[in-house]
Design an enzyme around this catalytic site. Sequence first.
Site, short mmCIF file in Angstrom:
data_model
loop_
_atom_site.label_atom_id
_atom_site.label_comp_id
_atom_site.label_asym_id
_atom_site.label_seq_id
_atom_site.Cartn_x
_atom_site.Cartn_y
_atom_site.Cartn_z
N GLU A 18 -10.97 1.71 6.19
CA GLU A 18 -11.82 0.69 7.02
C GLU A 18 -11.51 0.91 8.60
O GLU A 18 -12.02 0.92 9.35
CB GLU A 18 -11.48 -0.72 6.50
N GLY B 84 -6.57 -4.36 -3.11
CA GLY B 84 -7.38 -5.17 -2.16
C GLY B 84 -7.60 -6.35 -2.60
O GLY B 84 -7.01 -7.36 -2.69
N GLY B 85 -9.15 -6.53 -3.05
CA GLY B 85 -9.77 -7.57 -3.66
C GLY B 85 -9.02 -8.37 -4.65
O GLY B 85 -8.70 -9.68 -4.49
N LYS C 197 -6.41 -7.71 3.90
CA LYS C 197 -7.68 -7.45 4.75
C LYS C 197 -7.68 -8.56 5.46
O LYS C 197 -6.81 -9.46 6.07
CB LYS C 197 -8.80 -7.07 4.13
N GLU D 59 -6.93 6.91 -1.78
CA GLU D 59 -7.93 5.88 -1.95
C GLU D 59 -9.37 6.08 -1.75
O GLU D 59 -9.67 6.31 -0.55
CB GLU D 59 -7.92 4.50 -0.93
N ASN E 174 -3.27 -5.55 -0.03
CA ASN E 174 -3.81 -5.64 1.19
C ASN E 174 -4.82 -6.59 1.31
O ASN E 174 -5.97 -6.64 0.72
CB ASN E 174 -4.43 -4.08 1.45
C1 PEP Z 1 -8.04 -1.40 -0.20
O1 PEP Z 1 -8.46 -1.95 0.62
O2 PEP Z 1 -6.97 -0.74 -0.11
C2 PEP Z 1 -8.56 -1.40 -1.60
C3 PEP Z 1 -8.12 -0.64 -2.39
O3 PEP Z 1 -9.36 -2.51 -1.98
P1 PEP Z 1 -10.05 -2.95 -3.31
O4 PEP Z 1 -8.90 -2.86 -4.41
O5 PEP Z 1 -10.60 -4.27 -3.21
O6 PEP Z 1 -10.87 -2.01 -3.75
#
Ligand code: PEP
Length: 254
Positions: free
Chosen positions: A100, A237-238, A11, A170, A9
């Site tokens: 989010e 995510g990141g 974002k 999550e 993801n």
């Molecule tokens: C996400 O946005 O779904 C997520 C899990 O972000 P991160 O891996 O950055 O925590």
Amino acid sequence: MRKKIAAGNWKMNLDLTQAQTLVSELVQMLEDEYNGSAEVVLAPSYPFLYPIHHLIKSYSRFYLASQNMYQKESGAYTGECSPMMLKSAGVTHCIIGHSERRQYFGENHEQLLAKVSLCIKSGIIPIYCVGETLSERESERTFEVISDQLVHSVFPIEGEDFSKIILAYEPVWAIGTGKTASPAQAQAVHAYIRQLIRTKYGEEIAENTSILYGGSVNAANAADLFSQPDIDGGLVGGASLKSREFTEIVKALP
Ligand code: PEP
């Protein structure tokens, strides 16, 4: 048999050139280094979906996800995207109910059910996210919150359609914070989710539903998380913005 999946993801990050470079590197690394069965799902922002579709369409392990969609088929909804529009741009999956979107855009149970339902009707696979906040965990309401998010927004869907859904656990307190749920903490919630599915839809559907873990997954912790019996991959995510890091995460799946 349920699928192993690594979903990235992105974002609201990257420009078009950066996005294309990331995908080209990722495709090359995985072609060279990975022989496993995992599906790789990439979720760029709306403007990059079609160009990324062109980069991945000839690689069978890659799929394209949007990060959102609108719950109407067409009409006067300025600024929104329908699932049919997304499908025509190469989208196969859609993230729905990310924390989010619940937090910043006020998405509620009813809207999310409408999104999941239209997504399935349109032939797009929903990746439906659930997760508790830190205060909900600290007040021992984790299971109640997760159950609510499932009962209101996906359990009204009948079995044959439900079996098309991918779920992602999550914990909100682990998203983008660098704090990961321990493999045991994550496994406990995944097993709980699978048990709820078993009770509602039966053993076969429960066994075949992929449940991804998301929340600060990285190359160092992925293998431990993915070795848990009810964790079928990650929503990342990141770490999905770095080709080497995300490649190592995919490689942690068999
Ligand atoms: C996400 O946005 O779904 C997520 C899990 O972000 P991160 O891996 O950055 O925590």
